[in-house]
Scaffold this motif. Structure first.
Motif, PDB file in Angstrom:
ATOM      1  N   VAL B  57       0.832  -1.205   0.000  1.00 16.15           N
ATOM      2  CA  VAL B  57       0.000   0.000   0.000  1.00 16.15           C
ATOM      3  C   VAL B  57       0.874   1.266   0.000  1.00 16.15           C
ATOM      4  O   VAL B  57       0.539   2.253  -0.642  1.00 16.15           O
ATOM      5  N   TYR B  58       1.960   1.225   0.739  1.00 16.15           N
ATOM      6  CA  TYR B  58       2.835   2.409   0.834  1.00 16.15           C
ATOM      7  C   TYR B  58       4.251   2.071   0.365  1.00 16.15           C
ATOM      8  O   TYR B  58       5.195   2.095   1.158  1.00 16.15           O
ATOM      9  N   PRO B  59       4.422   1.716  -0.898  1.00 18.15           N
ATOM     10  CA  PRO B  59       5.753   1.263  -1.318  1.00 18.15           C
ATOM     11  C   PRO B  59       6.834   2.316  -1.133  1.00 18.15           C
ATOM     12  O   PRO B  59       7.936   2.009  -0.680  1.00 18.15           O
ATOM     13  N   ASP B  60       6.500   3.569  -1.462  1.00 14.13           N
ATOM     14  CA  ASP B  60       7.540   4.593  -1.405  1.00 14.13           C
ATOM     15  C   ASP B  60       7.945   4.903   0.019  1.00 14.13           C
ATOM     16  O   ASP B  60       9.129   5.041   0.325  1.00 14.13           O
ATOM     17  N   ALA B  61       6.938   5.028   0.891  1.00 11.40           N
ATOM     18  CA  ALA B  61       7.255   5.335   2.288  1.00 11.40           C
ATOM     19  C   ALA B  61       8.140   4.248   2.879  1.00 11.40           C
ATOM     20  O   ALA B  61       9.089   4.531   3.615  1.00 11.40           O
ATOM     21  N   PHE B  62       7.837   3.005   2.516  1.00 14.48           N
ATOM     22  CA  PHE B  62       8.648   1.911   3.065  1.00 14.48           C
ATOM     23  C   PHE B  62      10.058   1.956   2.500  1.00 14.48           C
ATOM     24  O   PHE B  62      11.021   1.724   3.197  1.00 14.48           O
ATOM     25  N   GLU B  63      10.126   2.275   1.218  1.00 12.95           N
ATOM     26  CA  GLU B  63      11.449   2.294   0.613  1.00 12.95           C
ATOM     27  C   GLU B  63      12.295   3.400   1.233  1.00 12.95           C
ATOM     28  O   GLU B  63      13.487   3.229   1.481  1.00 12.95           O
ATOM     29  N   GLN B  64      11.641   4.533   1.497  1.00 13.60           N
ATOM     30  CA  GLN B  64      12.403   5.616   2.130  1.00 13.60           C
ATOM     31  C   GLN B  64      12.789   5.255   3.549  1.00 13.60           C
ATOM     32  O   GLN B  64      13.923   5.460   3.971  1.00 13.60           O
ATOM     33  N   ALA B  65      11.828   4.722   4.293  1.00 20.59           N
ATOM     34  CA  ALA B  65      12.087   4.479   5.708  1.00 20.59           C
ATOM     35  C   ALA B  65      13.182   3.445   5.897  1.00 20.59           C
ATOM     36  O   ALA B  65      14.007   3.563   6.793  1.00 20.59           O
ATOM     37  N   HIS B  66      13.213   2.463   5.014  1.00 12.50           N
ATOM     38  CA  HIS B  66      14.157   1.368   5.275  1.00 12.50           C
ATOM     39  C   HIS B  66      15.598   1.817   5.086  1.00 12.50           C
ATOM     40  O   HIS B  66      16.521   1.166   5.536  1.00 12.50           O
ATOM     41  N   THR B  67      15.801   2.979   4.419  1.00 11.75           N
ATOM     42  CA  THR B  67      17.173   3.433   4.226  1.00 11.75           C
ATOM     43  C   THR B  67      17.834   3.780   5.551  1.00 11.75           C
ATOM     44  O   THR B  67      19.042   3.865   5.635  1.00 11.75           O
ATOM     45  N   ALA B  68      17.033   3.988   6.584  1.00  9.81           N
ATOM     46  CA  ALA B  68      17.624   4.294   7.882  1.00  9.81           C
ATOM     47  C   ALA B  68      18.247   3.060   8.521  1.00  9.81           C
ATOM     48  O   ALA B  68      19.026   3.180   9.460  1.00  9.81           O
ATOM     49  N   LEU B  69      17.890   1.897   8.035  1.00  8.63           N
ATOM     50  CA  LEU B  69      18.466   0.683   8.617  1.00  8.63           C
ATOM     51  C   LEU B  69      19.859   0.465   8.039  1.00  8.63           C
ATOM     52  O   LEU B  69      20.153   0.865   6.919  1.00  8.63           O
ATOM     53  N   ASN B  70      20.660  -0.207   8.832  1.00  9.89           N
ATOM     54  CA  ASN B  70      22.018  -0.452   8.391  1.00  9.89           C
ATOM     55  C   ASN B  70      22.126  -1.822   7.739  1.00  9.89           C
ATOM     56  O   ASN B  70      22.066  -2.857   8.393  1.00  9.89           O
ATOM     57  N   VAL B  71      22.276  -1.803   6.421  1.00  9.81           N
ATOM     58  CA  VAL B  71      22.293  -3.053   5.662  1.00  9.81           C
ATOM     59  C   VAL B  71      23.449  -3.947   6.089  1.00  9.81           C
ATOM     60  O   VAL B  71      23.326  -5.168   6.156  1.00  9.81           O
ATOM     61  N   TRP B  72      24.575  -3.303   6.389  1.00  9.36           N
ATOM     62  CA  TRP B  72      25.776  -4.101   6.690  1.00  9.36           C
ATOM     63  C   TRP B  72      25.625  -4.822   8.020  1.00  9.36           C
ATOM     64  O   TRP B  72      26.023  -5.958   8.164  1.00  9.36           O
ATOM     65  N   LEU B  73      25.055  -4.126   8.997  1.00 12.23           N
ATOM     66  CA  LEU B  73      24.841  -4.802  10.281  1.00 12.23           C
ATOM     67  C   LEU B  73      23.868  -5.949  10.098  1.00 12.23           C
ATOM     68  O   LEU B  73      24.030  -7.023  10.677  1.00 12.23           O
ATOM     69  N   GLY B  74      22.853  -5.727   9.267  1.00  8.01           N
ATOM     70  CA  GLY B  74      21.901  -6.809   9.004  1.00  8.01           C
ATOM     71  C   GLY B  74      22.585  -7.984   8.343  1.00  8.01           C
ATOM     72  O   GLY B  74      22.341  -9.146   8.698  1.00  8.01           O
ATOM     73  N   LEU B  75      23.468  -7.670   7.401  1.00 12.63           N
ATOM     74  CA  LEU B  75      24.203  -8.732   6.714  1.00 12.63           C
ATOM     75  C   LEU B  75      25.053  -9.510   7.715  1.00 12.63           C
ATOM     76  O   LEU B  75      25.069 -10.746   7.721  1.00 12.63           O
ATOM     77  N   THR B  76      25.741  -8.770   8.596  1.00  9.46           N
ATOM     78  CA  THR B  76      26.556  -9.427   9.619  1.00  9.46           C
ATOM     79  C   THR B  76      25.699 -10.372  10.453  1.00  9.46           C
ATOM     80  O   THR B  76      26.082 -11.513  10.722  1.00  9.46           O
ATOM     81  N   ASN B  77      24.538  -9.873  10.835  1.00 14.24           N
ATOM     82  CA  ASN B  77      23.681 -10.698  11.679  1.00 14.24           C
ATOM     83  C   ASN B  77      23.180 -11.932  10.955  1.00 14.24           C
ATOM     84  O   ASN B  77      23.059 -13.005  11.554  1.00 14.24           O
ATOM     85  N   THR B  78      22.886 -11.794   9.667  1.00 11.30           N
ATOM     86  CA  THR B  78      22.468 -12.973   8.915  1.00 11.30           C
ATOM     87  C   THR B  78      23.591 -13.987   8.890  1.00 11.30           C
ATOM     88  O   THR B  78      23.380 -15.192   9.089  1.00 11.30           O
ATOM     89  N   PHE B  79      24.786 -13.489   8.657  1.00 15.58           N
ATOM     90  CA  PHE B  79      25.952 -14.383   8.646  1.00 15.58           C
ATOM     91  C   PHE B  79      26.077 -15.083  10.004  1.00 15.58           C
ATOM     92  O   PHE B  79      26.263 -16.306  10.090  1.00 15.58           O
ATOM     93  N   ILE B  80      25.955 -14.317  11.087  1.00 11.33           N
ATOM     94  CA  ILE B  80      26.099 -14.897  12.427  1.00 11.33           C
ATOM     95  C   ILE B  80      25.055 -15.992  12.641  1.00 11.33           C
ATOM     96  O   ILE B  80      25.359 -17.082  13.118  1.00 11.33           O
ATOM     97  N   LEU B  81      23.837 -15.711  12.251  1.00 14.54           N
ATOM     98  CA  LEU B  81      22.781 -16.697  12.499  1.00 14.54           C
ATOM     99  C   LEU B  81      22.971 -17.951  11.654  1.00 14.54           C
ATOM    100  O   LEU B  81      22.747 -19.066  12.119  1.00 14.54           O
ATOM    101  N   LEU B  82      23.384 -17.776  10.387  1.00 15.62           N
ATOM    102  CA  LEU B  82      23.614 -18.957   9.553  1.00 15.62           C
ATOM    103  C   LEU B  82      24.714 -19.809  10.161  1.00 15.62           C
ATOM    104  O   LEU B  82      24.619 -21.034  10.227  1.00 15.62           O
ATOM    105  N   THR B  83      25.759 -19.139  10.650  1.00  9.63           N
ATOM    106  CA  THR B  83      26.854 -19.875  11.289  1.00  9.63           C
ATOM    107  C   THR B  83      26.339 -20.631  12.505  1.00  9.63           C
ATOM    108  O   THR B  83      26.642 -21.813  12.696  1.00  9.63           O
TER     109      THR B  83
END
Lengths: 359, 258, 112, 580
Positions: B57-83
């Motif tokens: 319903v709100y694609p643009d708002a979500f796309e803008q808001a998610h830029t505040a998240l840190n992709v790299w930290l998320g990537l690190t966490n995914t790696f940690i969990l897979l391990t």
């Protein structure tokens, strides 16, 4: 002693809905009768110690199973199809000549605005008989339910989104109006009456300015026009100023392409979102410079009532289908734009393009 | 008690009174755990439905808001969990074979990964809190100006966020005021972000508690963990926590184009 | 108490399957590769396909975790059943989206 | 538990009978009850708890009916009235109807019916009762001290933003009770799958077990969804997160979607177990195999599965998409088919039976009649256009009370009477039970039938004040509710009375088939001394039927008078089913 069996019937839907209802009543009576008869007869006739023939007791029969699966299913599908037709009319598009009424639900009252006459009333609705009425409703707080039993008509009145319903009253009278969705302490007192009047009475009522309590002579469209100026909308969305925002002329009812590639129809809900949160559905090709006007009574905010007025004004600017070339910067918009000569272009907003928020 | 097992080295197991056979007991435990995981799938599933609905319903708002998240930290966490998922599987295997030391080792790594995940989460959350991205009356949003803000330049961002709203009124016509409220669809994104990751984090904490208890029990050679089943079941739970994150990461951190 | 010791070996013996370490390592490596792929794809603008690719990769990753790490691949039919029913049922919940997709259609001309 | 002797039913060495050990008398300490892992004791604990909750819910209902006698009631304030109907709904739905049959009769009977010693996870079962109690205490506390006025549906944004009552405490209580229900569901599913006695194939299962299985599937797949949805309401209230609140673009209709995704199937959680009971009772007292066993079994599963696809029919008027409404309506009509199959199969079972008219059978017949009306009136609400008029009126109230009181509670009463000898070891007084069945049936119809008419007249539900022309119907309804209350109180008294003064029940007072009737009443702690082996299908009443037609009623064990010493009789009909 008063045991009413059914409500009054006063709209174009009432009879068709009652037909389905009473068909269902007949089916209920028949099926309940069959089951009751089977149970009682079997339980008594085959009770312990009776000397009746119990030869060849059966414990299953595919054909009987199929019979009592398929017959109810066919009956069900018939009722389903029958009842889907009035449903799709009630919540579908109204006839083109329907007069429009705005309805704002708030705890605990109904506020009506007649779009073409500007008359406002609380907890009472006066409408002429035989003329289609479209109600566009919104709630200021919680979910309410607009319910007129005599019209067999109900629609939830949601916060944050317009719901519409239309009907054609066909009998003069005074009918109950209820709130059907639980909305808090005085839920059961949130109601009033709908007065269906003869055209003459209605004309007289209208010329008297409607209800005595709330005298308003300005139409919603006129109020909307004033608001359009007051809130500075005209600076960007005026007649010819197609630099900062799409012109509102001829916008309503068209299909536009949004910045995210989707397409959308400009309807009441679209405009509402566009005013409150323009970035949520920006039309492609326009800069993201508009900040919205949230709903509220504070500075820079807009009330539900005024929102409806504004939308009414924008609607009045027409929904021309002329395939005029799109003016603007590399716009992919399919909006047909019709210049409006009389309004002067506001030009001090040109600084916005450079200073506004960038995406 | 009959024990006829495929693998010669598999450790012996005990049978509870309500069961007849050890195989029946094992399958009951596994199926019971899976049934519980089904409820967990539906539990998170409702949130994913909400995310999908609002995102559509709100694609643009979500796309803008998610830029505040840190992709790299998320990537690190995914790696940690897979391990951690890998080490959890290894721990179950070791326990099944009765290799106590290796079990303890792999369990310890899994637990450490879980702590690592929470630490990264803490860094992320504190950044979001500093920037008033937590939904509620103090919610505040500023459109990141440069791409560097997206890249996780937390110190720079936090200084801006602590100050007054960046957009000043005088840049706009007098009757045209910037409204924080108008940007509230982003609050919707952050609500879902915090509810989903918070609930996931809560599951991680439970996982730490369960795995830690198992580690201690095995360390002190408690009889209840002679059987490999407790480790197996804890492992199933932990893999589920991993699966939730496998979906959360792309759906929350990697919306749209970067 | 286990008085029926002539039980069927096929029924539950599968739970004692011990997966080789090499399978676990291979799965782990594959998961990491897919993770990098998820991230890399998100940096390329594929329009609506970004989300489809991302979800597709997630489904593959989930399948690997479920089948190998969680051992469903070697599980009984019942385990298969319960491991899949949750994901299947989730699809029903997503029917909610049907409402949101079709709300726009209200202005379609219906002929009256 | 391993210290309990496994052979509790044995005679003493001198051949004389001694007090036989059973699950009730094996230990008498309070802790032996509160820390028990025995499914039968947990069932009894549940039975006591839900009866208390039913009493509270009933009191709230009495308040509602008193208020509605006058169109402009002054006895309660509107706040109080709103809290009354909310308390009634929340208590009855989450703390009586959902756990009623699964957690009591299901808990007690399911392991015995499939020849197991206990459920798969006995301690989880106990935990489930504690969770239930914790939730119940929390909710009752919140209702006593302040109350809640959202209605049991907790619709947003009223519940998250506007209500200033104890919403958080109540939702947390419901949330916890939800996990109790999930624990029971998981336990039942695994138990049915893996712990059936040798020879007890799926199509030899009693239909009650099928019904419990279908119910458990709904519990496991549905409850988590409502749990997270309600949790979100709590988070909105406590932390100000914003998921359904329109103030930040949230959609209250999404809340309704997620809420009804559970709460519509929850209706089947309430009615399916009753249907299972009715199948048992009808087959037993008609002395016949149930007509079309497979169809009845599969219709349970069909109801459980289709029940998940119809939630949108609660939202036809809310602003849900018109097309979505049409699809949900269509599936709702389809779900009427398995219900019709059940009703007709039960009726056909009585045909050419040797019908023994006992109180359980009278309750069962009452169930079928009321459920037929309740089910058929559901079709009015499934019809799109008719629903536009009837939705949110008293028609809905009448409809779901016909299904839930006429259905679930009549089924529960049938089952309670049927298995009361097995559970307590005492017979209930038959005459009083018959009387209460008739009083309940009359009182029920008098209470709720006028509400159908009120609904069609247009009286909205949850209304404290209403237009005066509706008064007579409301007075009729209130009068009926007092009859209904009497009908509920009579069983309460005679059940309690029978615990001490009732005739001692034999193992099989009805001459019924089924593994639960092959063990003594009340059952020993571990149910079966040895694992039974099943060699015949459920409801194999042919031999009994033939014997009864020949005038031989010896298989119906006479009740043993209270003062006689209990001597365990050899049970002839066990040997058919048990091969050691």
């Amino acid at each position: 002693m008063n045991f009413p069996i059914m409500p009054q019937t006063a709209s174009n839907y009432a009879v068709s809905i009652d037909d389905i209802y009473f068909t269902l009543v007949a089916l209920t009576v028949i099926f309940t009768g069959i089951v009751t008869l089977m149970l009682l007869v079997f339980a008594v006739r085959y009770r312990r110690g009776t000397k009746v023939s119990r030869k060849n007791p059966s414990t299953g029969n595919l054909y009987m199973e199929l019979t009592w699966s398929i017959i109810p299913m066919l009956l069900g599908l018939w009722i389903y199809g029958w009842s889907a037709i009035p449903y799709s009319r009630i919540y579908g598009d109204p006839p083109a000549n329907a007069s429009e009424i705005f309805l704002i639900g708030k705890r605990w009252m109904w506020h009506f605005q007649h779009v073409n006459s500007g008359i406002r009333e609380n907890n009472e609705l006066h409408i002429p008989v035989g003329k289609a009425v479209k109600v566009t409703m919104i709630s200021q707080d919680v979910i309410h339910g607009f319910y007129v039993p005599a019209f067999r008509l109900k629609r939830d009145c949601l916060p944050g989104r317009y719901n519409t319903v239309w009907f054609r009253p066909n009998k003069i009278g005074k009918y109950y109006l209820f709130c059907s969705e639980y909305c808090g302490t005085n839920h059961s007192e949130m109601g009033g009456y709908v007065y269906v009047m003869s055209p003459q009475d209605y004309a007289q009522w209208k010329s008297n300015g409607g209800s005595q309590t709330l005298k308003e002579t300005e139409t919603t469209t006129e109020i909307g026009h004033d608001l359009f100026e007051k809130y500075g909308c005209a600076q960007c969305h005026g007649a010819q100023d197609n630099v900062h925002g799409p012109s509102m002329n001829g916008l309503f009812g068209t299909t536009v392409t949004l910045a995210n590639g989707q397409s959308a129809t400009v309807d009441d809900n679209f405009l509402r979102t566009a005013i409150i949160n323009p970035q949520a559905q920006r039309i492609a090709g326009w800069p993201a410079i508009m900040s919205g006007f949230p709903v509220g009574s504070g500075d820079g905010q807009i009330s539900e009532e005024n929102l409806l007025d504004l939308i009414s004004y924008i609607k009045s600017l027409g929904n021309s289908q002329h395939a005029a070339p799109v003016v603007g910067n590399n716009s992919t918009s399919t909006v047909a734009l019709k210049p409006l000569a009389s309004k002067p272009a506001v030009n001090h907003s040109s600084s916005l393009a450079t200073k506004g928020q960038s995406r | 008690m009959s024990l006829e097992l495929q693998h010669p080295a598999v450790a012996p197991q005990r049978l509870s009174h309500q069961f007849e056979q050890i195989d029946q007991q094992n399958e009951i435990y596994i199926v019971g755990m899976w049934t519980f995981l089904v409820t967990e799938i539906m539990f998170f599933g409702a949130l994913f439905v909400a995310l999908t609905v609002y995102r559509s319903v709100y694609p643009d708002a979500f796309e803008q808001a998610h830029t505040a998240l840190n992709v790299w930290l998320g990537l690190t966490n995914t790696f940690i969990l897979l391990t951690s998922s890998f080490t959890a599987a290894m721990a179950v295997r070791s326990k099944m074979l009765g290799e106590r030391t290796r079990t303890l080792f792999f369990l310890a790594i899994t637990i450490m990964c879980a702590f690592g995940f929470l630490c990264v989460k803490y860094v992320e959350y504190s950044a979001e809190f500093r920037e008033h991205h937590f939904p509620g009356p103090n919610f505040h949003w500023e459109q990141p100006v440069t791409a560097s803000a997206v890249q996780g330049d937390l110190s720079a961002n936090s200084q801006v966020a602590l100050g007054s709203p960046k957009i000043s009124v005088n840049e706009f016509p007098a009757n045209y005021q910037p409204q924080q409220l108008a940007l509230h669809k982003r609050e919707l994104f952050f609500s879902l972000y915090f509810v989903m990751t918070g609930l996931h984090g809560f599951h991680v904490i439970i996982g730490i508690f369960v795995l830690g208890t198992l580690w201690l029990l095995i360390y002190f050679r408690h009889p209840t963990v002679d059987d490999y089943m407790p480790v197996e079941l804890a492992g199933l739970y932990w893999h589920f926590v991993d699966i939730v994150w496998i979906f959360l990461y792309p759906l929350v951190y990697l919306i749209g184009k970067q | 108490m286990a008085n029926t010791d002539n039980h069927n070996h096929d029924s539950g013996a599968g739970h004692h399957h011990v997966t080789p370490v090499s399978t676990y390592v291979a799965t782990y490596v594959a998961l990491l590769v897919l993770l990098v792929l998820t991230f890399a794809v998100s940096r390329v603008d594929l329009g609506p396909f970004n989300i489809i690719v991302a979800l597709g990769i997630s489904v593959v990753k989930t399948a690997m975790v479920v089948l190998i790490f969680m051992g469903v691949k070697y599980g009984t039919r019942l385990t298969w059943f319960w491991a899949s029913i949750g994901f299947i049922w989730l699809v029903l919940l997503f029917l909610t989206l049907g409402d949101y997709v079709t709300r726009q259609w209200v202005h379609l001309p219906l002929g009256w | 538990m391993s210290s309990i002797p496994l052979n509790p039913g044995a005679l003493g060495s001198d051949g004389r009978a001694r007090a036989r050990e059973n699950y009730l008398n094996i230990k008498h300490t309070v802790s032996s009850w509160l820390l028990t892992a025995d499914h039968k004791r947990i069932a009894v604990l549940y039975m006591i708890s839900i009866s208390v909750m039913f009493l509270f819910g009933g009191l709230a209902a009495a308040g509602i009916r008193i208020a509605l006698v006058r169109p402009h009631d002054t006895f309660f304030s509107s706040e109080t009235y709103n809290k009354l109907f909310s308390a009634h709904g929340i208590i009855m739905v989450f703390f009586f109807l959902v756990p009623s049959i699964p957690a009591t009769l299901g808990n007690f009977l399911l392991p015995i019916m499939i020849g197991a010693r206990d459920l798969a996870f006995p301690r989880l079962n106990l935990l489930s009762w504690y969770l239930f109690m914790f939730g119940a205490v929390l909710v009752m506390g919140a209702i006593m001290f302040g109350g809640i006025d959202t209605g049991w549906t907790f619709y947003e944004p009223y519940s998250s933003v506007y209500a200033n009552t104890n919403v958080v405490a109540v939702i947390v209580g419901v949330f916890i009770a939800g996990f109790s229900s999930i624990a029971t569901g998981i336990n039942f599913l695994v138990t049915v799958h893996k712990m059936r006695a040798p020879g007890l194939t799926w199509f030899r299962l009693p239909l009650f077990v099928w019904a419990m299985y279908a119910t458990s599937i709904i519990i496991v797949l549905g409850t988590p969804v409502v749990a997270i949805t309600l949790l979100m309401v709590v988070l909105e209230r406590v932390f100000g997160v914003c998921v359904f609140n329109p103030a930040c673009g949230g959609d209250p209709i999404l809340f309704e979607h997620l809420f009804w995704f559970y709460s519509h199937p929850a209706v089947y959680i309430m009615i399916l177990p009753s249907m299972g009971i009715i199948s048992e009772v009808i087959a037993c007292f008609a002395r016949k195999r149930i007509f079309g066993y497979e169809f009845v079994a599969f219709s349970s599963m069909a109801i459980a599965l289709l029940g998940f696809l119809v939630w949108g029919h609660h939202m036809f008027v809310t602003g849900e998409s018109m097309y979505s409404g049409m699809v949900f309506s269509l599936i709702t009509f389809l779900i009427a088919v398995p219900s019709a199959i059940k009703v007709f199969n039960w009726s056909a079972t009585l045909y050419k039976g040797n019908v023994w008219l006992t109180a359980p059978l009278v309750f069962a017949i009452g169930f079928i009649l009321l459920f037929t009306i309740g089910g058929l009136t559901g079709l009015y609400l499934a019809s799109l256009a008719v629903d536009v008029h009837l939705n949110m009126t008293y028609f809905v109230v009448a409809h779901f009370h016909y299904v839930m009181v006429g259905g679930a509670i009549f089924g529960y009463m049938a089952g309670l009477h049927f298995w009361w000898p097995k559970i307590t070891g005492r017979m209930y007084p038959e005459g009083w039970a018959m009387l209460s069945a008739f009083i309940l049936f009359i009182g029920f119809n008098l209470t709720f039938f006028p509400q159908f008419i009120l609904g069609f007249d247009g009286m909205p539900r949850r209304y404290h004040f209403y237009p005066p022309e509706f008064q007579m119907w409301n007075i009729l309804s209130t009068a009926g509710s007092s009859v209904l209350a009497v009908g509920m109180l009579i069983p309460a008294f005679y059940f309690l009375w029978s615990l001490k003064y009732g005739d001692i029940a034999p193992a099989n007072p009805w001459g019924a088939k089924g593994l639960e009737w092959t063990i003594p009443s009340p059952p020993p702690s571990f149910n079966f001394e040895t694992v039974p082996i099943v060699t015949e299908e459920a409801y194999a009443y042919e031999a009994i039927y033939a014997a009864e037609l020949a005038g031989d009623y010896s298989h119906v064990e006479a009740s043993i008078p209270y003062n006689q010493e209990y001597v365990e009789k050899p049970q002839s009909n066990i040997s058919n089913e048990e091969h050691q």
